[in-house]
Write a protein that holds these residues in place. Structure first.
Motif, short mmCIF file in Angstrom:
data_model
loop_
_atom_site.label_atom_id
_atom_site.label_comp_id
_atom_site.label_asym_id
_atom_site.label_seq_id
_atom_site.Cartn_x
_atom_site.Cartn_y
_atom_site.Cartn_z
N ASN A 49 0.79 -1.39 0.24
CA ASN A 49 -0.11 -0.07 0.08
C ASN A 49 1.01 1.70 -0.11
O ASN A 49 0.58 1.97 -0.07
CB ASN A 49 -1.09 -0.08 1.12
N TRP A 50 2.19 1.14 0.82
CA TRP A 50 2.56 2.33 0.83
C TRP A 50 4.27 2.53 -0.55
O TRP A 50 4.15 3.80 -0.80
CB TRP A 50 4.05 2.02 1.69
N ASP A 83 3.21 -4.74 3.02
CA ASP A 83 3.22 -3.17 3.89
C ASP A 83 3.54 -3.75 5.32
O ASP A 83 3.97 -5.01 6.51
CB ASP A 83 1.36 -3.71 3.98
N ALA A 88 -2.92 -1.39 6.68
CA ALA A 88 -2.39 -0.63 5.70
C ALA A 88 -2.36 -2.59 5.02
O ALA A 88 -3.19 -2.24 3.73
CB ALA A 88 -0.82 -0.76 5.29
N HIS A 92 -5.00 -2.41 2.00
CA HIS A 92 -4.78 -2.64 -0.07
C HIS A 92 -4.95 -3.65 -1.34
O HIS A 92 -5.40 -3.51 -2.38
CB HIS A 92 -2.61 -2.77 -0.08
#
Length: 389
Positions: A49-50, A83, A88, A92
């Motif tokens: 997700n990051w 993640d 998170a 995602h």
């Protein structure tokens, strides 16, 4: 490991899951036993997700997945998340329709090492029936370039697609290049639909540009002058087709409104295909296709910038003729002159484009220029009484 096109053993991935204690995978509908994966083409999707590139690639992968599933392909994608925490990971995964291994960074690390994943996003194609090969360690670029046509993600399929690109780059039917099953027309700035077939027998310039790009705006003005002279004044069989790199449809409509030629409809897949086929890495770019459908030059921008309409039909032979004529013109001029309007000596120079300091009009090719300061004169603007040095 899935390296250099080696066969992936039938139960390799199963063994990895078993060794990690993973019996079930997760889906939006519940848990799925790993044995249910048998006989499918699998792609391991390493993502997080990051990761901004992952967020860009995921919609492309989603489009491919839905397209292939709707066409009955036995494809399954498995998310393997890196993640930083489970929340998170859930964020995602929430809009993904495929499977995922349970969130565990230890699982990610072991699978990433096993499949030689160095960066994300990474898409690793597997085959559990023993008949498939890995496209390469990572087929993200294959999907970005070809979408669902990349299936089944093998090296053989990549080679087929590259060969098709090469055939189209060398030349063929203009309709094959600019139209497809869902669209057989181009659009004009007033919204009219013009059949691609009407371009047969013409020299066609494929123009890649965007309004947000200052060099594109500069080149557009040069190309408009060239186009107008060729089509309106000289009645030459020439057409330009704009492939927009604008940021949205409204911007592309505005850009096209400044152009007298045709365009590929905004966001049509043909624009993406043309960029790939002709390896367009910068804008503005102008690729010229001859009346026979063969590529004349990928360097049309420089030809138009240097020679304008004189460059038509943009062949090497025509450019050689122009340069020979220019050299002959230069031989008739003195190497140096002293002009009474300027204090310094002026030397004969070949300039691409300049503004004459006497008549204030744009000049091309030969100029008498000052080495000391920014001063240029047309040869015809040097006073009749100049002294040759």
């Amino acid at each position: 490991m899935a390296q250099n096109g080696e066969f992936i053993e039938e139960n390799e991935f199963m063994k990895i899951l078993a060794s990690l204690g993973v019996e079930f995978l997760n889906s939006s509908c519940g848990k799925v036993h790993r044995n249910k994966l048998a006989g499918k083409i699998l792609c391991l999707y390493f993502s997080a997700n990051w990761c901004k590139p992952c967020k860009t690639f995921t919609p492309q992968l989603l489009h491919l997945y839905n397209s292939l599933k709707n066409n009955g392909k036995k494809l399954e994608i498995i998310l393997i998340s890196s993640d930083r925490d489970e929340n998170a990971y859930k964020e995602h995964y929430k809009d993904m329709p495929w499977l995922t291994v349970p969130y565990d960074l230890n699982i990610y690390r072991q699978l990433a090492e096993q499949f030689n994943v160095k960066q994300i996003p990474a898409l690793i194609p597997l085959s559990l029936d023993g008949n498939g090969k890995s496209s390469e360690d990572d087929c993200v670029s294959l999907v970005e370039d070809y979408g669902s046509d990349a299936y089944p993600f093998t090296k053989g399929r990549r080679d087929e697609l590259k060969a098709l690109d090469e055939r189209q780059r060398r030349g063929g039917e203009i309709e094959e290049l600019l139209a497809h099953k869902g669209r057989n027309y181009l659009i004009s700035r007033d919204g009219k639909k013009i059949r691609v077939s009407e371009l047969k027998g013409k020299t066609v310039g494929l123009y890649f540009g965007a309004h947000w790009c200052p060099p594109s705006r500069t080149f557009t003005a040069q190309l408009v002058d060239c186009y107008t002279e060729l089509v309106t004044t000289l009645n030459q069989p020439f057409e330009v087709v704009f492939a927009s790199a604008d940021r949205d449809k409204d911007e592309s409509i505005h850009t096209l409104s400044t152009m007298p030629w045709l365009a590929v409809p905004y966001d049509d897949k043909t624009t993406h295909d043309l960029k790939r086929i002709f390896d367009i890495t910068r804008i503005p770019s102008l690729v010229v296709i001859g009346p026979d459908g063969k590529t004349v030059t990928a360097n049309g921008r420089d030809m138009v910038s240097l020679y304008g309409a004189m460059a038509f039909p943009f062949t090497k032979e025509r450019i050689s003729e122009i340069e020979a004529a220019l050299r002959k013109d230069g031989e008739r001029l003195p190497d140096q002159v002293q002009d009474p309007r300027h204090v310094h000596e002026l030397k004969l120079d070949m300039a691409k484009v300049y503004v004459c300091d006497a008549c204030k009009k744009r000049g091309r090719f030969w100029a008498f220029s000052c080495d000391v300061c920014d001063y240029d004169l047309h040869p015809t603007c040097v006073e009749d009484g100049f002294q040759a040095c």
